[in-house]
Enzyme design. Structure first.
Site, mmCIF file in Angstrom:
data_model
loop_
_atom_site.group_PDB
_atom_site.id
_atom_site.type_symbol
_atom_site.label_atom_id
_atom_site.label_comp_id
_atom_site.label_asym_id
_atom_site.label_seq_id
_atom_site.Cartn_x
_atom_site.Cartn_y
_atom_site.Cartn_z
ATOM 1 N N ALA A 196 0.956 -1.289 -0.194
ATOM 2 C CA ALA A 196 -0.190 -0.101 0.044
ATOM 3 C C ALA A 196 0.887 1.389 -0.022
ATOM 4 C CB ALA A 196 -1.150 0.074 1.240
ATOM 5 N N SER A 197 2.246 1.203 0.087
ATOM 6 C CA SER A 197 3.005 2.318 0.380
ATOM 7 C C SER A 197 3.399 2.870 -0.992
ATOM 8 C CB SER A 197 4.263 1.896 1.056
ATOM 9 O OG SER A 197 5.347 2.637 0.681
ATOM 10 N N THR A 198 3.211 4.176 -1.161
ATOM 11 C CA THR A 198 3.673 4.875 -2.306
ATOM 12 C C THR A 198 5.329 4.767 -2.634
ATOM 13 O OG1 THR A 198 3.708 6.991 -1.072
ATOM 14 C CG2 THR A 198 1.668 6.456 -2.407
#
Length: 207
Positions: free
Chosen positions: A17-19
């Site tokens: 989920a981490s950009t």
């Protein structure tokens, strides 16, 4: 990448989920090519670690000013690195299924390609990576039959392994993603990837 008894291991801890994990996972293998550093992918779940600190969601959601900066920064950095970028309609995305598949596939030579495919679907095309169809496409892009790996995300052994990895991230003091670990040294953030590789390349003892 050379592998042998004298190699130093660079662990890359990332959350689907981490950009900024998108940037690191997209760049790491190319940057490590030709170095004596062994890459070890370490998928984990950042949500439980945030909750340990009283955060119910991403700091980029809790602080809209920080969030606006992050999305603009992502657009700039993706342009710099030649990566596709699209702001997904949902953030943070539910990356649990992808993390379980990646955990099950860590010993497979295509695991890095799978991770890149999932990240590109999410942050390059805005796709929902909690959808089995998107994950199936990512697996097919690795030229492997997807169904056995989609099934493994339901396996108790896979679930336990991901929980164990997240617990280890806690013990290492990891508080965000991506994080790079070389022995006892911790580097946080995509902008520290090159520093972590340089540190690992100059280390004298394997981890």
């Amino acid at each position: 990448m050379r592998k042998g008894p004298d190699n130093v291991k660079l662990e890359i801890w990332f959350e689907f989920a981490s950009t900024y994990s998108y940037l690191t996972v997209s760049r790491a293998e190319d940057l490590l090519a030709g170095t004596p550093v062994e890459l070890a992918w370490r998928p984990f779940l950042l949500g439980p670690i945030f909750r340990d600190r009283g955060l119910e969601t991403s700091p980029f959601v809790l602080d809209p000013v920080k969030g606006r900066y992050m999305w603009r920064d992502m657009a700039r950095r993706c342009e710099q690195y030649g990566l596709p970028f699209m702001h997904p309609t949902v953030f943070p995305m539910n990356g649990l299924k992808a993390a379980r598949i990646m955990t099950a596939a860590l010993n497979e030579p295509w695991s890095g390609a799978f991770a890149r495919s999932v990240f590109t679907a999410q942050f390059g095309r805005g796709a929902d990576i909690s959808d089995d169809g998107i994950l199936r496409t990512a697996l097919e892009a690795c030229s492997i039959p997807p169904e056995p790996w989609l099934d493994r995300k339901h396996c108790p052994k896979t679930k336990d392994a991901l929980r164990t990895a997240t617990d280890r991230a806690r013990r290492l003091g990891i508080f965000g993603a991506p994080s790079m670990v070389v022995g006892d040294e911790l580097f946080w953030g995509d902008d520290r990837l090159e520093d972590a590789i340089a540190f690992a390349s100059s280390a004298r003892c394997p981890s």
